[in-house]
Motif scaffolding. Structure first.
Motif, PDB file in Angstrom:
ATOM      1  N   ALA A  29     -17.858 -26.818  -1.383  1.00 28.18           N
ATOM      2  CA  ALA A  29     -19.275 -27.118  -1.573  1.00 28.18           C
ATOM      3  C   ALA A  29     -19.651 -28.444  -0.913  1.00 28.18           C
ATOM      4  N   GLU A  30     -18.780 -29.427  -1.064  1.00 29.66           N
ATOM      5  CA  GLU A  30     -19.045 -30.733  -0.455  1.00 29.66           C
ATOM      6  C   GLU A  30     -19.031 -30.645   1.067  1.00 29.66           C
ATOM      7  N   LYS A  31     -18.089 -29.880   1.614  1.00 27.26           N
ATOM      8  CA  LYS A  31     -17.952 -29.788   3.069  1.00 27.26           C
ATOM      9  C   LYS A  31     -19.142 -29.092   3.700  1.00 27.26           C
ATOM     10  N   ILE A  32     -19.652 -28.045   3.046  1.00 30.55           N
ATOM     11  CA  ILE A  32     -20.752 -27.294   3.656  1.00 30.55           C
ATOM     12  C   ILE A  32     -22.112 -27.655   3.054  1.00 30.55           C
ATOM     13  N   SER A  33     -22.098 -28.678   2.189  1.00 33.32           N
ATOM     14  CA  SER A  33     -23.353 -29.273   1.666  1.00 33.32           C
ATOM     15  C   SER A  33     -24.206 -28.290   0.871  1.00 33.32           C
ATOM     16  N   PHE A  72     -16.258 -18.304   1.992  1.00 33.77           N
ATOM     17  CA  PHE A  72     -14.939 -17.879   1.496  1.00 33.77           C
ATOM     18  C   PHE A  72     -13.826 -18.556   2.297  1.00 33.77           C
ATOM     19  N   ILE A  73     -13.954 -18.590   3.614  1.00 25.84           N
ATOM     20  CA  ILE A  73     -12.957 -19.253   4.465  1.00 25.84           C
ATOM     21  C   ILE A  73     -12.833 -20.726   4.097  1.00 25.84           C
ATOM     22  N   THR A  74     -13.966 -21.386   3.899  1.00 26.06           N
ATOM     23  CA  THR A  74     -13.961 -22.816   3.589  1.00 26.06           C
ATOM     24  C   THR A  74     -13.301 -23.096   2.246  1.00 26.06           C
ATOM     25  N   VAL A  75     -13.557 -22.238   1.254  1.00 26.02           N
ATOM     26  CA  VAL A  75     -12.908 -22.401  -0.053  1.00 26.02           C
ATOM     27  C   VAL A  75     -11.392 -22.288   0.100  1.00 26.02           C
ATOM     28  N   CYS A  76     -10.943 -21.317   0.875  1.00 28.28           N
ATOM     29  CA  CYS A  76      -9.495 -21.147   1.096  1.00 28.28           C
ATOM     30  C   CYS A  76      -8.904 -22.348   1.813  1.00 28.28           C
ATOM     31  N   GLU A  77      -9.616 -22.876   2.790  1.00 25.92           N
ATOM     32  CA  GLU A  77      -9.104 -24.012   3.563  1.00 25.92           C
ATOM     33  C   GLU A  77      -9.113 -25.300   2.748  1.00 25.92           C
ATOM     34  N   GLU A  78     -10.146 -25.493   1.933  1.00 23.03           N
ATOM     35  CA  GLU A  78     -10.258 -26.709   1.139  1.00 23.03           C
ATOM     36  C   GLU A  78      -9.446 -26.624  -0.151  1.00 23.03           C
ATOM     37  N   GLY A  79      -9.168 -25.395  -0.602  1.00 18.74           N
ATOM     38  CA  GLY A  79      -8.371 -25.212  -1.812  1.00 18.74           C
ATOM     39  C   GLY A  79      -9.142 -25.360  -3.104  1.00 18.74           C
ATOM     40  N   SER A  80     -10.457 -25.452  -3.015  1.00 23.33           N
ATOM     41  CA  SER A  80     -11.268 -25.562  -4.229  1.00 23.33           C
ATOM     42  C   SER A  80     -12.725 -25.258  -3.918  1.00 23.33           C
TER      43      SER A  80
END
Length: 297
Positions: free
Chosen positions: A25-29, A12-20
Motif C-alpha cells: 500500500a505504501e509503495k503504490i500510494s 497482487f504482484i506488489t504485495v508478493c514482492e513487498e511481503g505485506s
C-alpha cells in the motif's frame, strides 16, 4: 472468458514482492484497506486462496505462485503491446526497468542511458542497483527488463550479450606499506585488513573464495555499501579496499589514497547485459538492449 483487471494484478504482484499488504500500500500510494479489498475480490474470482498471512508477512500459496508468474508475464505482454502500438503514432515510448550492479552504475551505464534517452524522449527508465544474484533472479521473474552484471553470475537461463570490461584494483592510504607498488597480486594483500563492500555480493564472495584457496582467509574489518565509503575508509588508513580501477581514479585527487591494479586474471571482469527472452522484448526494451550492447562491440 474471465477478465482479470491489470491494476489488481499489479497490486497482487506488489504485495508478493513487498511481503505485506501495508508495504504494498505504501509503495503504490493507496490505503491498505483498498489493497485488501482488491485481494479478496481476486481470490473470490479465482476461487482459491492466493496469499497466506504468516509472522513473516504475506506469502503466496502454491496457487498464488502460479498467478504471480502468470500476472508478471501478462503485464509484460500488455506493456509490450502498448509500446508497439504507440510506436506507429508517437515513436518509441514506454517504461523500462534496469537492474544493474554497483560497479556498472558507477562506471558506464549513466552516460549510455543518457544518450539513449536523448534519442528516445518518451522512454522512462527506472534504474535499480542490486547484487548479481538478485539481478539474474529479477530478470528471470520479470521484475526488470534488462539486467547488467558480472558474467560469473548465473545467466544460463537468460539471453545475454557481452557488455563491458573493467579492472579491479586495491585502494590504500598513500602512506600504506603497499602504496609504492605499481601492481599487486591479491595474495600480497591478505596480510592486511580489508573493507567488505556490499556483503554477499559476487565480488565479496570471490575475494573470500580466492583467499581461502590461497590458504589465508581474508580479514574484513569493516563493511560498507558504497565505493565512496570504501575509499574513505582506505583514506583513513583503517583498511584497504578492492574497487574498480576507474572508480578509484575518481577519488585519488580528492583523497590521500593510492590505487594499485590487481594482476590476478579474475580481477579483469567481463560484464554481460541479459534479458529473459530477446524475442519477446517490447520495442523500447529491445531498442535499449541493442543500444547498450552495440555500443560495446
Amino acid at each position: 472468458m474471465r477478465y482479470y483487471d491489470p491494476h489488481t494484478l499489479q497490486i497482487f504482484i506488489t504485495v508478493c514482492e513487498e511481503g505485506s499488504v501495508a508495504g504494498a500500500a505504501e509503495k503504490i500510494s493507496i490505503v491498505p484497506s483498498a489493497v485488501s479489498k482488491r485481494l479478496s475480490a481476486l481470490e473470490e474470482q479465482v476461487g482459491v486462496k492466493l496469499l497466506e498471512r504468516t509472522k513473516r508477512g504475506a506469502l503466496p500459496t502454491p496457487a498464488g505462485e502460479v498467478l504471480l508468474r502468470s500476472a508478471r508475464e501478462t503485464l509484460i505482454a500488455l506493456e509490450r503491446m502498448h509500446a508497439e502500438l504507440s510506436e506507429f503514432s508517437d515513436g518509441v515510448q514506454g517504461d523500462l526497468r534496469i537492474l544493474a550492479s554497483l560497479s556498472v552504475i558507477c562506471q558506464f551505464l549513466p552516460k549510455q542511458i543518457s544518450t539513449f534517452m536523448q534519442a528516445h524522449e518518451k522512454v522512462r527508465i527506472t534504474l535499480e542497483e542490486k547484487v548479481s544474484s538478485l539481478i539474474t533472479r529479477g530478470i528471470e521473474e520479470g521484475r526488470g527488463d534488462i539486467g547488467i552484471c558480472w558474467e560469473d553470475a548465473h545467466t544460463k537461463n537468460l539471453d545475454s550479450r557481452p557488455y563491458l570490461t573493467d579492472q579491479l584494483a586495491i585502494v590504500v592510504n598513500a602512506q600504506h606499506p603497499l602504496a609504492d607498488k605499481s601492481g599487486l597480486f591479491f595474495e600480497e594483500t591478505l596480510a592486511y585488513d580489508h573493507v567488505e563492500i556490499l556483503p554477499g555480493s559476487l565480488v565479496s564472495l570471490t575475494l573470500q573464495r580466492e583467499a581461502t584457496a590461497l590458504g589465508s582467509p581474508i580479514r574484513f574489518r569493516i563493511h560498507v555499501t558504497t565505493f565512496d565509503a570504501a575509499c574513505r575508509i582506505a583514506d583513513s588508513n583503517i583498511a584497504i579496499a578492492v574497487v574498480p580501477l576507474e572508480v578509484a581514479a575518481l577519488y585519488e585527487t580528492a583523497m590521500n589514497i593510492k590505487t594499485i591494479p590487481l594482476n590476478d586474471p579474475w580481477a579483469t571482469r567481463n560484464f554481460v547485459a541479459c534479458v529473459r527472452d530477446y524475442s519477446k522484448l517490447s520495442v523500447p526494451a529491445r531498442a535499449l538492449f541493442d543500444h547498450l550492447t552495440n555500443l560495446n562491440q
